[in-house]
Scaffold this motif. Structure first.
Motif, short mmCIF file in Angstrom:
data_model
loop_
_atom_site.label_atom_id
_atom_site.label_comp_id
_atom_site.label_asym_id
_atom_site.label_seq_id
_atom_site.Cartn_x
_atom_site.Cartn_y
_atom_site.Cartn_z
N MET A 156 -54.23 53.77 -41.01
CA MET A 156 -54.00 52.40 -40.59
C MET A 156 -53.08 51.67 -41.56
O MET A 156 -52.42 50.70 -41.20
CB MET A 156 -55.33 51.63 -40.62
N CYS A 157 -53.08 52.10 -42.80
CA CYS A 157 -52.56 51.29 -43.90
C CYS A 157 -51.03 51.23 -43.91
O CYS A 157 -50.38 52.26 -43.89
CB CYS A 157 -53.05 51.88 -45.20
N TYR A 158 -50.50 50.03 -43.96
CA TYR A 158 -49.03 49.92 -43.99
C TYR A 158 -48.47 50.39 -45.33
O TYR A 158 -47.29 50.66 -45.46
CB TYR A 158 -48.59 48.47 -43.69
N GLN A 159 -49.33 50.49 -46.34
CA GLN A 159 -48.87 51.02 -47.64
C GLN A 159 -49.13 52.53 -47.74
O GLN A 159 -48.83 53.13 -48.75
CB GLN A 159 -49.64 50.38 -48.78
N HIS A 160 -49.71 53.08 -46.70
CA HIS A 160 -50.19 54.46 -46.72
C HIS A 160 -51.04 54.71 -47.97
O HIS A 160 -50.85 55.68 -48.70
CB HIS A 160 -49.05 55.47 -46.65
#
Ligand code: SF4
Ligand code: SF4
Lengths: 314, 156
Positions: B68-72
């Motif tokens: 989910m994370c936009y920063q991975h």
């Protein structure tokens, strides 16, 4: 097709040898170039090893991959955790040349080298991508039309996606495609992608593990699901063993839990006992019985034709 | 050598985001489980108070947050870091201890079930890599000691 080593992993060989049996049966009957090789260890299991010592996690996985690299084989595993852990480390080392050099310095002293050339695949995406739906359809003796199946992918079949790159990590499709190819209906349900929760049993939280299993089993029961189909020994433990434990306490769901290779084997004409379905904790006979009764009926087409051609008053 | 580290810059962003909270199975189904609170404490320098908490072990390592994370990056990195610190202090769940010990001793988490294999007509299991693994593990430990103690003072 390139030769591949099968990575059985600890859980299947320790607790569920019948899963190895059905896997071998289907690999054999598709005449796939699978090999058993010496020297594997635990993949290693992430929660028990990586949490304690990341370095040990990395070198152990790198060594397992090196064994396959050396032989110029690929690797296929019927365990989602094994593939995910091995692929995670492979990805980490490919992205960090310095770390890779450190690891290889250690591996060199035991005569190994991690190259990361071997393709690492879980059995389900492997059947989808490499064997293919058409080849599977040709092998079907009796399909599962009319059967309602709930699929449990298992988190580690598709995640982390940067390492596995085999399907959509949040809405995967390949397992569904295979189940449909076998003629069954793959149910779409709220908790389809929910984590099985078996990890909670590994941290001494058995009741909570049961709670996680219960959520999915309840929904499947309400949908009139004939079987939960999965392809991971850890998820199998969670839904077969733990469901059985709840049954013993008087909470009955009655959802047979069937491994992908068992379902495939049944469709190909193997007997439930040959595939080890009689060794499950939760009784699989309701599934087999319903399936037999459905296929004992004349094909739908015939029934309609008979109706259309029947003598009548007009 | 080969230690995992935590990226506090990414966690700083995390503390303002929380997007993965709504997809995390443990957040949904375990009362009191909330990595956002843990991350806030890490950033405030108070990670200690979580080391003996059950919650850090209730992360299922399902990697939903990572996806989910936009920063991975993902909640799980914070939880893994705290679990590692807790384990070093010896405050980890009994089964984790047992699993780790068995792994170090045998290179596996269990041995093939031989009688059952025979009954099923399965072939002899292949040789395990236990000996080589033990050598490798010893090499890793030695390399770490050298790394921490380059002058060769102290043991080994
Ligand atoms: S890995 Fe842990 S923190 Fe991340 S979504 Fe899964 S349970 Fe939640
Ligand atoms: S892990 Fe990623 S998605 Fe989750 S809160 Fe932090 S920044 Fe947001």
């Amino acid at each position: 097709m390139k030769e591949f080593a099968v990575f059985w992993g600890c859980t299947i060989q320790t607790r569920f040898p019948f899963i190895e049996k059905s896997t071998r049966i289907v690999l054999e009957s598709f005449k796939l170039p699978y090999r058993d090789i010496d020297g594997f260890t635990c993949c290693p299991e992430r929660s028990l090893v990586n949490n304690i010592d990341h370095g040990a996690f990395v070198v152990t996985a790198a060594r397992n991959v090196a064994l396959v690299d050396e032989l110029d084989y690929d690797l296929v595993s019927p365990c989602t955790g094994c593939v995910s852990n091995l692929a995670t480390v492979k990805g980490e080392l490919k992205a960090n040349p310095r770390e890779k050099a450190e690891v290889n310095k250690l591996l060199k002293e035991v005569g190994r080298e991690f190259k990361g050339t071997a393709k690492l695949q879980h059995l389900v995406p492997f059947f989808h991508d490499t064997v293919g739906v058409n080849a599977i359809k040709q092998k079907i003796k009796k399909d599962f039309s009319g059967m309602r199946i709930g699929i449990h992918y298992g988190c580690h079949m598709v995640r982390p996606s940067h390492a596995l790159r085999n399907d959509d990590p949040l809405e995967p499709k390949k397992f569904d495609t295979l189940i449909s190819a076998l003629g069954a209906q793959s149910l779409q349900f709220m908790t389809k992608m929910m984590c099985c929760g078996q990890g909670l049993d590994r941290i001494d939280e058995h009741d909570r593990a049961l709670h996680f299993a219960r959520i999915k089993l309840k929904e499947l029961k309400s949908l009139g699901c004939d079987a939960l189909v999965l392809c991971c020994p850890s998820c199998f433990l969670q839904f077969d063993n733990n469901q059985f434990l709840m049954e013993k306490e008087g909470e009955k769901f009655g959802i047979p839990v069937i491994y992908f290779t068992e379902l495939l084997g049944l469709a190909m004409g193997y007997k439930p006992e040959e595939l080890g379905l009689d060794l499950h904790r939760v009784d699989c006979t309701p599934f087999v019985k319903k399936w037999e009764s459905l296929s004992a009926r004349p094909p739908k087409e015939d029934a309609i034709d008979d109706g259309l051609n029947a003598p009548g008053d007009i | 050598m080969l230690e995992a580290t935590l990226n506090l810059k990414l966690l700083e962003q995390c503390s303002k985001c929380g997007a993965c909270f709504s997809i995390c199975p443990s957040c949904m189904h375990i009362p009191g489980y909330d990595p956002r609170a843990v991350i806030r404490d890490i950033l405030d320098g108070n990670h200690d108070k979580w080391l003996s908490s059950r919650h850090i072990w209730q992360c299922l390592e399902c990697h939903y947050c990572l996806e989910m994370c936009y920063q991975h990056y993902g909640f799980e990195n914070a939880m893994t870091a705290l679990r590692t610190i807790a384990a070093k202090k010896g405050i980890h769940p009994t089964q984790v201890k047992r699993g780790w010990e068995m792994f170090v001793k045998t290179s596996r988490l269990g041995e093939p079930a031989l009688p059952a294999r025979k009954k099923l007509g399965l072939p002899e299991p292949k040789a395990s890599g236990a000996d080589e693994f033990k050598k490798l593990f010893a090499l890793l430990k030695a390399a770490r000691e050298k790394h921490e103690n380059p002058e060769g003072k102290g043991s080994e």
